[in-house]
Structure formats: structure tokens, C-alpha cells
Design an enzyme around this catalytic site. Structure first.
Site, mmCIF file in Angstrom:
data_model
loop_
_atom_site.group_PDB
_atom_site.id
_atom_site.type_symbol
_atom_site.label_atom_id
_atom_site.label_comp_id
_atom_site.label_asym_id
_atom_site.label_seq_id
_atom_site.Cartn_x
_atom_site.Cartn_y
_atom_site.Cartn_z
ATOM 1 C CG HIS A 198 -1.973 -1.013 1.218
ATOM 2 N ND1 HIS A 198 -3.174 -0.817 0.592
ATOM 3 C CD2 HIS A 198 -2.022 -2.257 1.758
ATOM 4 C CE1 HIS A 198 -3.930 -1.896 0.751
ATOM 5 N NE2 HIS A 198 -3.250 -2.785 1.438
ATOM 6 C CB THR A 258 13.869 -6.958 3.115
ATOM 7 O OG1 THR A 258 15.290 -7.124 3.143
ATOM 8 C CG2 THR A 258 13.336 -6.859 4.537
ATOM 9 C CE LYS A 259 18.183 -5.222 -0.044
ATOM 10 N NZ LYS A 259 19.538 -4.742 0.067
#
Length: 191
Positions: free
Chosen positions: A112, A159-160
Site C-alpha cells: 500500500h 526483504t530481498k
């Protein structure tokens, strides 16, 4: 007559891998392979967008859903989603064969941005074959792929992207080593 209906229903329930849950999900999902098992208290939002391979096991309390109508979920053969897994397929998620998602793991495929009330943006995600996602790990929407044979340690915040055969751990998750002894890990990198 009523006895014959009851007997037929009982026989049908035995043929489904997990009783009435199996019967309900088999009729609602886009595709359900052979020998799939559905435990109690499972929620699957927009089931017509979900395809399961053979021998898939979905355990108690698992929540599978999408915030976008065009998201889809494809799960390969012999995949296991353990208890209380939360899987968001808003951006489209593919999970390869022989993958294990441990208890309470969270997989997100939408964002979002900085406004929680904004329209979600889907991010396509591919989780390879023979992957192990440890319990309580979180795979954020920024992750587009987890390579074949990768291991995500329990409690890791990924996160990656994770390369094939990599073992990642920590918050944020970092490359620890490779499963294959012939590969060597570069200095600790973010994953």
C-alpha cells in the site's frame, strides 16, 4: 431413500482426502490435485483463483487470501502449509513442488506504499521447488523470488530475493551460507 442418500454422502466423504472440508474445497477451487488434505479452520478467499497440485497439505488455521481480484495462487505437488500460515496472493504467487511452509509463516504479495488506505499494488512472487520457509518467518512484498532449494530460517524477515540454494536468517535476513558445500557465500549480504 434417506438411508441411501446418507450412505452415498458417507462414501463420498471417505473418498475425499479430508471429509467435508475436502469436498467443499474441491468444488470451489480452480484445480485440486489428488490426495489433497484440508484441516479444519482454513480460510481461502476467492477460491476460484487457487490451483493445487497433488498431495498438498493445508493445516489448521491457515489463511489464504487476496486483496485484488486479479491475483492468483498456484501451488505445486507435495507442498505443505503448516498451522496458521498467512498467505496473501494479491500480486500472484507460485509455489514450487516439494516446498514446506512452516507454522505461522507470513507471505505478502502486495503493498500500500505509505498510505494504508490506498489501493494495493500487487507484486508477483515465485517460491521455487524444495524450499523450506521456517516457522514465524515473514516474506515481504519486496521479495519477488525465492530460488529452488533455499532455506529461510525461523523468525527471519526477508526483504530481498533469495538465490537458489541459499540459507538466510535474521532480521533483516542475510545470507548465512549455501546448502551446496561447493558454493561459497560472499561476505554476508542482505537477502
Amino acid at each position: 431413500m434417506l438411508y441411501q442418500i446418507h450412505r452415498a454422502a458417507r462414501a463420498l466423504r471417505r473418498r475425499t482426502a479430508s471429509g467435508w472440508n475436502g469436498l467443499v474445497f474441491r468444488s470451489a477451487l480452480a484445480r485440486t490435485g489428488r490426495n489433497c488434505h484440508f484441516a479444519d479452520r482454513i480460510y481461502i478467499g476467492m477460491p476460484h483463483k487457487v490451483s493445487l497440485g497433488d498431495d498438498v497439505h493445508i493445516d489448521t488455521g491457515t489463511v489464504i487470501g487476496s486483496e485484488l481480484a486479479d491475483g492468483a495462487l498456484t501451488i505445486g505437488d507435495r507442498v505443505q502449509l503448516n498451522a496458521d500460515v498467512h498467505l496473501d496472493y494479491s500480486g500472484g504467487v507460485t509455489i514450487g513442488d516439494d516446498t514446506l511452509v512452516s507454522a505461522r509463516a507470513v507471505i505478502l504479495s502486495h503493498s500500500h506504499g505509505l498510505d494504508p488506505r490506498s489501493m494495493p499494488e500487487g507484486v508477483a512472487k515465485v517460491i521455487g521447488r524444495n524450499v523450506w520457509l521456517g516457522s514465524d518467518c515473514i516474506i515481504l512484498q519486496s521479495v519477488r523470488s525465492i530460488g529452488d532449494g533455499a532455506v529461510v530460517a525461523a523468525g527471519a524477515l526477508v526483504t530481498k530475493d533469495v538465490p537458489a540454494g541459499a540459507i538466510v536468517a535474521g532480521n533483516p535476513a542475510k545470507l548465512v551460507r549455501y546448502r551446496d558445500a561447493t558454493k561459497t557465500a560472499a561476505p554476508v549480504a542482505d537477502a
